[in-house]
Every structure is written in C-alpha cells, then in structure tokens.
Write an enzyme that holds these catalytic residues in place. Structure first.
Site, PDB file in Angstrom:
ATOM      1  N   ARG A 183     -25.942 -46.048  13.123  1.00  0.00           N
ATOM      2  CA  ARG A 183     -27.400 -46.123  13.300  1.00  0.00           C
ATOM      3  C   ARG A 183     -28.165 -45.727  12.031  1.00  0.00           C
ATOM      4  O   ARG A 183     -29.224 -45.108  12.096  1.00  0.00           O
ATOM      5  CB  ARG A 183     -27.839 -45.259  14.483  1.00  0.00           C
ATOM      6  CG  ARG A 183     -27.270 -45.694  15.817  1.00  0.00           C
ATOM      7  CD  ARG A 183     -27.737 -47.090  16.215  1.00  0.00           C
ATOM      8  NE  ARG A 183     -27.169 -47.500  17.490  1.00  0.00           N
ATOM      9  CZ  ARG A 183     -26.040 -48.182  17.640  1.00  0.00           C
ATOM     10  NH1 ARG A 183     -25.357 -48.567  16.566  1.00  0.00           N
ATOM     11  NH2 ARG A 183     -25.596 -48.507  18.836  1.00  0.00           N
ATOM     12  N   SER A 232     -33.578 -46.430  23.123  1.00  0.00           N
ATOM     13  CA  SER A 232     -32.812 -45.180  23.124  1.00  0.00           C
ATOM     14  C   SER A 232     -33.540 -44.109  22.318  1.00  0.00           C
ATOM     15  O   SER A 232     -33.934 -44.342  21.177  1.00  0.00           O
ATOM     16  CB  SER A 232     -31.416 -45.408  22.528  1.00  0.00           C
ATOM     17  OG  SER A 232     -30.663 -46.289  23.326  1.00  0.00           O
ATOM     18  N   GLU A 302     -33.356 -40.922  17.572  1.00  0.00           N
ATOM     19  CA  GLU A 302     -33.188 -42.313  17.143  1.00  0.00           C
ATOM     20  C   GLU A 302     -34.559 -42.968  17.012  1.00  0.00           C
ATOM     21  O   GLU A 302     -34.785 -43.812  16.153  1.00  0.00           O
ATOM     22  CB  GLU A 302     -32.313 -43.092  18.132  1.00  0.00           C
ATOM     23  CG  GLU A 302     -31.986 -44.491  17.670  1.00  0.00           C
ATOM     24  CD  GLU A 302     -30.877 -45.131  18.480  1.00  0.00           C
ATOM     25  OE1 GLU A 302     -30.981 -46.342  18.740  1.00  0.00           O
ATOM     26  OE2 GLU A 302     -29.896 -44.438  18.850  1.00  0.00           O
TER      27      GLU A 302
END
Length: 324
Positions: A183, A232, A302
């Site tokens: 990520r 998310s 995130e």
C-alpha cells in the site's frame, strides 16, 4: 468559519490565468467531491482541460503555494478548516480515458475509475486486471498507493507511470522506479500522475467475467458500498487483518458524532449523514487507541487526511508505541 480566501489567491496568479482552459473555482466545497461528503473548503480548485492545460497552470503557480492532488475523492478525509493553496482535481474529459496500447496492454488516464480498466481488459480478453473491479477510486491513486484486492496488487501489472512535476516537466517512471511495497510507493510526492500503462495476459473473456462477478459479489456482500465511505480506513499490519483487530477491540459499530465504524465491515468508516471531518478523524484515532490498548498493535491510516483543523477542533493523533 471560513478558513481560506480563494479569490485573493486567484488574483495573485495574475494575467496568466486568462490562458488557462480548465475550471478554476475559489473556495470550493470539498464535501461535494469526496466520498465521505465531509470537510471544509479548498482555497482554490483547479480542473485542467488536458495535460497541456495542466502544464500551463503549473508554470504560473508560485512554488510557495501548496498544491494538493486528489482523484475521484475516495480514500481521503478533508479536515473542516479546509485545504490551503490549490487542490488539483484532474478532469474526466482530459484524464479519464482508457484504451488499448499494444498486445495485452492498456493505457488509462489517472482519473479513470479502476473498474473501467477491469472492464476494458475483460472486453479484450486481457487477464490479470480483474481485481480492479472491486477497488473504489481511480487509477492514479491505485498506482500511487499500490492498491490491491483479492491477493493481487497494482505492482504486479503496472509497466510505467506518466507524470509531470511541480514545474510542469514530464516524467516516465518504470515499475522498478515506483519502489513499491504494501500500500505504498516511493515515487516522489511532488509528481502528478497523468496516465498509467498496464500489461496483462491472454485469458478467456468468460473466465474474466466470472472473476469480476466474484469480486463484485464479494464486495457487495461484505463492504458498505452504498454508504458514504472512503474505503478501507487502516492498513493491514503484518500478519494481521485490520478489521479483525478492530472487531476484537470492540469497535465494530463504534459511533463518534455522525461517524461510525461500519457494522458490516468494521475497517470501513462511514458518514451516517451529518458527520464532520472532526467526527471521522476523532473516530479513527479512538479506534487506533482501543486496538493498541487491547491488542498491542498500532494501526496505520490508509485513508489520507488532508487540510487543516478548525480552531478548537483539533484531533490529536494517537502516538502509542509499535508492538514488537
């Protein structure tokens, strides 16, 4: 309470703006363009007509003026004091394209929705890109953060990224130069992604359709796709699932003001109707605190938090100590 002055900033750019073809909006409400539907004003929002227009604008923008790039508004939380400087929101007309670019290759503009890349791949029998059907947001953001789903990540299919820097110079970054990890990419933060080139492999269209249907059905079953959510909220810590840690810490359904950790998928934060940026960020930090105190693990955001707080409505980030 107004925290920005877009008209003043616009005037400071001088006569150069007369040649700009894109849309320039002073004091633009960010709650209209983010999936959370919350947050303050952008001091100045610019939507370039095309890449040449983007470059022309960058050349007249003083280096001291902050520049914030957003995509379709997913995966970001805007604070109530707004975003100082210029918010760059690429236009669908100039940057939303998706097209074939050689055998098993697809070129997509940075603002092209992820699912459109998956659909283009399916229509042309190109495998390996079906996972984008289940990722909200646009391709530029997916390339920036190495978005992934169903065990596949962007770095596995990306060939190169086209970008421009703050001075309007063009760049091409290879997969290796993106410096991908979970990520995250190591690409310079001042680069503005304009398009992304992918490569898949030959696959039967019926098989790809089945894979996409499975992705869609799973997402609609376990995620609050019809709520005001940014996706998310936290990254999965190594060896753990963020949602499971949140659930075990007793935070499923936790409410702060107008914000809630979804009861359907507790790693999704939702705006129940009138949530402020403060509500959403406070909720996220409270969840981080609860998980650390009960599980000994520090969750990392995130969702990107952008802008400044309203005076007296600051959210102090939970510091904690990462568990060993």
């Amino acid at each position: 309470m107004k925290q920005v002055n877009g008209e003043k900033l616009l005037a400071s750019l001088g006569d150069g703006v007369k040649d700009i073809r894109g849309r320039i909006t002073p004091d633009a409400p960010m709650d209209r363009v983010t999936w959370f539907r919350a947050g303050g004003l952008a001091e100045l929002m610019f939507q370039p007509h095309d890449i040449d227009d983007l470059i022309a604008f960058l050349k007249i923008l003083p280096e001291e003026v902050p520049l914030t790039v957003i995509g379709v508004g997913s995966n970001i939380l805007v604070r109530d004091g707004g975003i100082p400087g210029v918010v760059l929101r690429l236009s669908a007309k100039g940057f939303g394209f998706v097209e074939l670019a050689g055998e098993n290759r697809i070129l997509a503009g940075a603002i092209c929705p992820d699912k459109h890349v998956a659909a283009m791949a399916m229509d042309n029998g190109i495998g390996g890109l079906h996972f984008y059907y289940g990722i909200p947001g646009a391709i530029g953001g997916a390339a920036r953060m190495n978005a992934g789903a169903n065990g596949v990540e962007t770095r596995e299919r990306l060939i190169e990224v086209n970008a421009v820097d703050r001075k309007g110079n063009k760049h091409v970054l290879s997969n290796a130069e993106m410096g991908y990890s979970y990520r995250h990419s190591a690409a310079p933060t001042d680069l503005i992604f304009t398009s992304v080139l992918f490569e898949g492999y030959p696959e039967d269209r019926a098989q790809i359709r089945a894979e996409m249907d499975a992705v869609r059905n799973h997402r609609e079953t376990v995620q609050p796709v019809r709520e005001k959510t940014g996706g998310s909220t936290f990254k999965n810590p190594p060896g753990h699932s963020a949602w499971k840690l949140i659930d075990e810490a007793g935070c499923r359904g936790l409410v702060i003001g107008g914000a809630q950790m979804s009861s359907l998928h507790c790693n999704f934060m939702i705006n129940m109707g009138q949530a402020t940026g403060y509500d959403l960020e406070y909720l996220g930090e409270q969840v981080r605190r609860e998980v650390f105190e009960k599980e000994g693990i520090k969750l990392e955001w995130e969702i990107k938090r952008l802008g400044v707080f309203m005076p007296g409505r600051e959210v102090r980030p939970f510091q904690g100590v990462t568990s060993e």
